[in-house]
Enzyme design. Structure first.
Site, PDB file in Angstrom:
ATOM      1  CG  ASP A 134      82.709  36.156  42.536  1.00 51.38           C
ATOM      2  OD1 ASP A 134      82.662  35.674  43.682  1.00 51.38           O
ATOM      3  OD2 ASP A 134      82.096  37.194  42.211  1.00 51.38           O
ATOM      4  NE  ARG A 143      67.610  49.534  38.532  1.00 52.27           N
ATOM      5  CZ  ARG A 143      67.843  50.454  37.606  1.00 52.27           C
ATOM      6  NH1 ARG A 143      69.096  50.788  37.332  1.00 52.27           N
ATOM      7  NH2 ARG A 143      66.858  51.045  36.962  1.00 52.27           N
TER       8      ARG A 143
END
Length: 421
Positions: free
Chosen positions: A130, A17
């Protein structure tokens, strides 16, 4: 519980998650896949969906052995999902959490793999924006490389940029009370952000090189060169501070890291150059053990707080949730979107002290905890002096009161100095 993703894919179980959504183990026409299902509030944002569709060709066009390929983009009702290659392994952050730091040979081999991935992406005109250990996957079923390193694959190209919508930017800026018509935002994870991003310049390929050099430093040291504390302080360090040397690595490797952490983007290497030079260094790193470097203090309390407050527990760096107020997620799929600091904010704070590794068993010289220890030591010295003075006065009084008991005392010499307090 299985669920359908579009008409071609079935998601069977959750693999992890993240603040942007959930990654599922799925099945498609060509076999097992990983399905990144974005949160419902993101999937219902039509502007966001439109940008994902516009970026579809770029997302699907990256094909390289060290890139986790995106196979498909699914837009179906409330579902917005990226269907990706399934990598049997773990992410680099999980390995760092387990081992703290890697042997230089393995660290350099992994970094070279990621540099190869960036070279392919940059050649296609794609900037990742990122790069961090959370976005590097290790293929546990692939052949072992130098230092026993598993093949490394870079994932999540462009996801942070796509998710950060202008609408959310404006809302966040308005909530802070400092919104403006020309407000710009920072996208990325604070520990790995290049100085030019902090200063509001558009991100080019060089920002990925800076982030990757930061990852290499972290793999070797166990901590990032400018991380720790409030995100604003981290951003300021990227602009104002120089990187602290790591003892015990070859000078050639250190100079390579320094060059790729240069404040000026033009001074950094290209991804293909970085990969080639890293692989050239591998033979001299064979058999070298992990570095023995103490991690610096995470928190820098104010001096007046340091005198009273106990040391704060250590916190893992670089985890700023995408959703304000949410906790760090199991797969650490995090980034931040922040207002660009002004010149006066970037100029504030002490320079050159925040990242000095502390000596074993102590605090870094110049840190608030080090200053607090110094204050405590001074208080102990003063207390000891006061006790000694009181003892001296007491002994003098006892001698004065006992003059008549022990007979006449010799006269004091005129050259004798009075007792010092």
């Amino acid at each position: 519980m299985a669920r359908k993703i579009g008409s071609r894919y079935t998601a069977h179980q959750i693999l992890g998650r993240g603040s942007a959504g959930t990654v599922w183990l799925g099945e498609g026409p060509d076999g097992p896949v990983a399905v990144k299902l974005l949160r419902e509030d993101l999937a219902s944002d039509q502007d966001l969906v439109g940008r994902f569709v516009q970026e579809r060709s770029a997302l699907l066009g990256l094909d390289h052995p060290h890139i986790v390929s995106v196979r498909d983009l699914v837009v179906d009702g409330n579902d917005l999902a990226l269907v990706m290659d399934l990598v049997r392994g773990t992410d680099l952050r999980t390995r760092l959490d387990r081992e703290r730091r890697l042997a230089p040979e393995a660290a350099v081999a992994i970094t070279a793999d990621v540099a190869d991935a960036l070279a392919a992406a940059h050649a296609a005109g794609v900037v990742h924006r990122d790069v961090k250990p959370e976005n590097v996957l290790l293929d546990m079923q692939g052949p072992l490389g130098p230092g026993g390193a598993h093949p490394a694959l870079l994932t999540d190209f462009g996801v942070a940029k796509l998710i950060d919508t202008p609408k959310r930017i404006g809302a966040a800026a308005g909530a802070s009370g400092r919104a403006s018509a020309t407000a710009t935002r920072i996208i990325g994870t604070p520990d790995y952000l290049a100085p030019e991003i902090v200063e509001g310049l558009p991100p080019r390929a060089a920002v990925d090189i800076y982030a990757l050099a930061t990852v290499l430093y972290e793999l070797l040291a166990g901590f990032t060169p400018f991380g720790g504390g409030h995100p604003g302080a981290v951003l300021r360090r990227h602009v104002t501070e120089t990187v602290v040397p790591l003892p015990g690595i070859p000078e050639e490797l250190w100079q390579l890291i320094v060059q790729c952490l240069a404040k000026g983007p033009a001074s950094r290497l290209r991804a293909s150059e970085l990969s080639a030079r890293l692989r050239d260094l591998l033979p001299m790193l064979a058999g070298m053990p992990p570095l023995d470097v103490d991690e610096p203090d995470d928190a820098e309390p104010e001096p007046e707080q340091a005198r009273e407050a106990p040391a704060a527990p250590a916190r893992r760096r670089g985890a700023v949730p995408l959703v304000p107020g949410s906790a760090t997620d199991s797969n650490r799929d995090t980034h931040t979107s922040m207002r660009v600091p002004g010149p006066e904010e970037l100029a504030g704070g002490a320079l050159g002290t925040a990242r000095v590794p502390r000596p074993a068993g102590g605090h870094r010289p110049g840190s608030a905890r080090h200053r607090a220890d110094t204050v405590r030591r001074r208080r102990l010295v003063l207390s000891a002096g006061a006790v000694a003075l009181a003892a001296a006065v007491g002994v003098g009084g006892w001698l004065a009161s006992s003059d008549g008991d022990d007979g006449p005392q010799p006269p004091a010499s005129k050259n004798s100095a009075p007792p010092k307090p």
